[in-house]
Scaffold this active site. Structure first.
Site, PDB file in Angstrom:
ATOM      1  N   ASP A  16       0.865  -1.191   0.000  1.00 50.24           N
ATOM      2  CA  ASP A  16       0.000   0.000   0.000  1.00 50.24           C
ATOM      3  C   ASP A  16       0.889   1.225   0.000  1.00 50.24           C
ATOM      4  O   ASP A  16       1.053   1.905   1.022  1.00 50.24           O
ATOM      5  CB  ASP A  16      -0.912  -0.016   1.226  1.00 50.24           C
ATOM      6  CG  ASP A  16      -1.851  -1.206   1.207  1.00 50.24           C
ATOM      7  OD1 ASP A  16      -2.285  -1.597   0.108  1.00 50.24           O
ATOM      8  OD2 ASP A  16      -2.145  -1.747   2.280  1.00 50.24           O
ATOM      9  N   ASP A  65      -5.231  -7.284  -6.131  1.00 49.58           N
ATOM     10  CA  ASP A  65      -6.457  -7.026  -5.370  1.00 49.58           C
ATOM     11  C   ASP A  65      -7.323  -6.025  -6.128  1.00 49.58           C
ATOM     12  O   ASP A  65      -7.406  -4.850  -5.769  1.00 49.58           O
ATOM     13  CB  ASP A  65      -6.075  -6.502  -3.981  1.00 49.58           C
ATOM     14  CG  ASP A  65      -7.261  -6.493  -3.032  1.00 49.58           C
ATOM     15  OD1 ASP A  65      -8.311  -7.070  -3.378  1.00 49.58           O
ATOM     16  OD2 ASP A  65      -7.137  -5.912  -1.943  1.00 49.58           O
ATOM     17  N   LEU A  68     -12.806  -7.209  -8.802  1.00 47.02           N
ATOM     18  CA  LEU A  68     -13.537  -6.988 -10.054  1.00 47.02           C
ATOM     19  C   LEU A  68     -15.043  -7.195  -9.873  1.00 47.02           C
ATOM     20  O   LEU A  68     -15.468  -8.058  -9.106  1.00 47.02           O
ATOM     21  CB  LEU A  68     -13.046  -7.956 -11.136  1.00 47.02           C
ATOM     22  CG  LEU A  68     -11.586  -7.872 -11.568  1.00 47.02           C
ATOM     23  CD1 LEU A  68     -11.297  -8.927 -12.643  1.00 47.02           C
ATOM     24  CD2 LEU A  68     -11.232  -6.487 -12.083  1.00 47.02           C
ATOM     25  N   ASP A  70     -18.246  -6.495 -12.879  1.00 42.20           N
ATOM     26  CA  ASP A  70     -18.720  -5.817 -14.093  1.00 42.20           C
ATOM     27  C   ASP A  70     -19.548  -6.843 -14.865  1.00 42.20           C
ATOM     28  O   ASP A  70     -19.833  -7.922 -14.337  1.00 42.20           O
ATOM     29  CB  ASP A  70     -17.498  -5.336 -14.919  1.00 42.20           C
ATOM     30  CG  ASP A  70     -17.840  -4.148 -15.815  1.00 42.20           C
ATOM     31  OD1 ASP A  70     -18.922  -4.170 -16.449  1.00 42.20           O
ATOM     32  OD2 ASP A  70     -17.031  -3.210 -15.902  1.00 42.20           O
ATOM     33  N   ILE A  71     -19.900  -6.541 -16.103  1.00 45.98           N
ATOM     34  CA  ILE A  71     -20.632  -7.548 -16.881  1.00 45.98           C
ATOM     35  C   ILE A  71     -19.709  -8.749 -17.093  1.00 45.98           C
ATOM     36  O   ILE A  71     -18.471  -8.616 -17.082  1.00 45.98           O
ATOM     37  CB  ILE A  71     -21.146  -6.997 -18.240  1.00 45.98           C
ATOM     38  CG1 ILE A  71     -19.990  -6.505 -19.114  1.00 45.98           C
ATOM     39  CG2 ILE A  71     -22.169  -5.899 -18.023  1.00 45.98           C
ATOM     40  CD1 ILE A  71     -20.408  -6.251 -20.556  1.00 45.98           C
ATOM     41  N   GLY A  72     -20.324  -9.903 -17.290  1.00 53.11           N
ATOM     42  CA  GLY A  72     -19.559 -11.148 -17.341  1.00 53.11           C
ATOM     43  C   GLY A  72     -18.399 -11.121 -18.317  1.00 53.11           C
ATOM     44  O   GLY A  72     -17.274 -11.507 -17.981  1.00 53.11           O
ATOM     45  N   THR A  74     -16.629  -8.706 -19.541  1.00 51.98           N
ATOM     46  CA  THR A  74     -15.525  -7.833 -19.112  1.00 51.98           C
ATOM     47  C   THR A  74     -14.716  -8.487 -17.991  1.00 51.98           C
ATOM     48  O   THR A  74     -13.483  -8.458 -17.999  1.00 51.98           O
ATOM     49  CB  THR A  74     -16.097  -6.471 -18.650  1.00 51.98           C
ATOM     50  OG1 THR A  74     -16.839  -5.911 -19.743  1.00 51.98           O
ATOM     51  CG2 THR A  74     -15.011  -5.504 -18.244  1.00 51.98           C
ATOM     52  N   ARG A 181      -2.158  -8.606  13.264  1.00 56.14           N
ATOM     53  CA  ARG A 181      -1.230  -7.780  14.032  1.00 56.14           C
ATOM     54  C   ARG A 181      -0.445  -8.654  15.006  1.00 56.14           C
ATOM     55  O   ARG A 181      -1.046  -9.300  15.869  1.00 56.14           O
ATOM     56  CB  ARG A 181      -1.997  -6.725  14.846  1.00 56.14           C
ATOM     57  CG  ARG A 181      -2.631  -5.631  13.987  1.00 56.14           C
ATOM     58  CD  ARG A 181      -1.576  -4.736  13.369  1.00 56.14           C
ATOM     59  NE  ARG A 181      -2.132  -3.706  12.516  1.00 56.14           N
ATOM     60  CZ  ARG A 181      -2.353  -3.819  11.204  1.00 56.14           C
ATOM     61  NH1 ARG A 181      -2.073  -4.935  10.577  1.00 56.14           N
ATOM     62  NH2 ARG A 181      -2.838  -2.813  10.515  1.00 56.14           N
ATOM     63  N   GLN A 190      -7.401  -0.711  11.984  1.00 61.67           N
ATOM     64  CA  GLN A 190      -8.044  -2.026  12.061  1.00 61.67           C
ATOM     65  C   GLN A 190      -8.722  -2.161  13.421  1.00 61.67           C
ATOM     66  O   GLN A 190      -8.107  -1.894  14.452  1.00 61.67           O
ATOM     67  CB  GLN A 190      -7.000  -3.153  11.886  1.00 61.67           C
ATOM     68  CG  GLN A 190      -6.293  -3.147  10.541  1.00 61.67           C
ATOM     69  CD  GLN A 190      -7.145  -3.723   9.419  1.00 61.67           C
ATOM     70  OE1 GLN A 190      -8.348  -3.935   9.581  1.00 61.67           O
ATOM     71  NE2 GLN A 190      -6.524  -3.944   8.269  1.00 61.67           N
ATOM     72  N   GLY A 210       0.233  -5.486   6.018  1.00 60.08           N
ATOM     73  CA  GLY A 210       0.803  -4.266   5.457  1.00 60.08           C
ATOM     74  C   GLY A 210       1.706  -3.567   6.441  1.00 60.08           C
ATOM     75  O   GLY A 210       2.882  -3.888   6.604  1.00 60.08           O
TER      76      GLY A 210
END
Ligand code: C5P
Length: 235
Positions: A16, A65, A68, A70-72, A74, A181, A190, A210
């Site tokens: 990150d 990561d 996703l 969207d339409i199938g 894509t 942690r 968190q 992270g």
């Protein structure tokens, strides 16, 4: 634990970071102590996909990561590209149509698809607001069952959900959990956290970590300590 993997390979470091230069610095300082990296929205918007490709070609595992949805067609094509790029894990939202498209796009490649059941930033009121007549635990259970039936490889879940999901799903699905942690480290934003040892005992396969590593004074030493804790938890 649904798969025999070394303690070291169970730690996924979340990159990150604002740019590729900062990410490369972290990767360089971690050296052989870490084999698996997660790249999310922030870094992808700053050249992270070529970094993902470089890492994969250099023998590291990459978790894209992208969550996703969207339409199938894509989703299917994007998943196919992620597999070609050499990613090991890709996330999608756990909507049946989206999950089926990702499984189709993954084909017989080595890419594993992880489904995000319900974002941990959502509570029952958020679901109601969005038009759902259900609660978070009910929707998590429903989507977990659908993911398994569709052939999804694993779930991203909070530490609090891991034990229940492991019991519900048996050993087949991978469980990947952020919010880890080591004892005594800062929680940051968190709210519900688990130590690496508790996560192993709850049935978590992979831990996304992270700040406890990336923001440590000595990231390599922090990573080695976490790997050792996972190793000892298995004994
Ligand atoms: O720094 P920290 O260990 O908290 O990072 C956790 C990583 O896991 C971040 O990349 C964060 O976006 C991700 N994540 C999370 N909680 C979720 C889903 C993803 O912390 N529910």
């Amino acid at each position: 634990m649904s798969r025999e993997t070394s303690a070291r390979d169970r730690v996924i470091v979340a990159l990150d970071l604002p740019d590729v230069e900062a990410a490369e610095k972290t990767i360089w300082s971690l050296g052989d102590s870490i084999n698996f990296y997660k790249i999310g929205y922030e870094l992808v918007m700053a050249g992270g996909l070529s970094l993902a490709e470089d890492l994969a070609h250099g023998g590291k595992k990459v978790f894209l990561d992208m969550k996703l949805h969207d339409i199938g067609n894509t989703v299917m094509q994007a998943t196919r590209r992620a597999a070609k790029l050499g990613a090991a894990f890709l996330t999608v939202h756990a909507f049946p149509q989206t999950m089926r498209a990702a499984v189709e796009g993954r084909g017989d490649s080595d890419l594993e698809i992880l489904a995000v059941t319900v974002l941990t930033s959502w509570d029952d009121d958020d679901l109601k607001d969005a038009g759902y007549a259900t609660t978070v635990p009910e929707l998590v259970a429903r989507r977990a069952a659908q993911a398994e039936a569709i052939g999804i490889d694993g779930l991203v879940c909070s530490p609090a959900e891991a034990k229940d999901l492991r019991q519900r799903l048996g050993g087949k699905m991978l469980l990947v959990t952020p919010g880890i942690r080591p004892a005594g480290s800062a929680k940051g934003d968190q709210k519900r956290v688990m130590t690496p040892k508790e996560a192993v005992l709850a049935g978590v396969d992979y831990m996304v970590i992270g700040r406890p590593i990336v923001a440590a004074e000595d990231p390599k030493r922090a990573a080695e300590a976490i790997v050792e804790e996972i190793e000892n938890a298995k004994k």
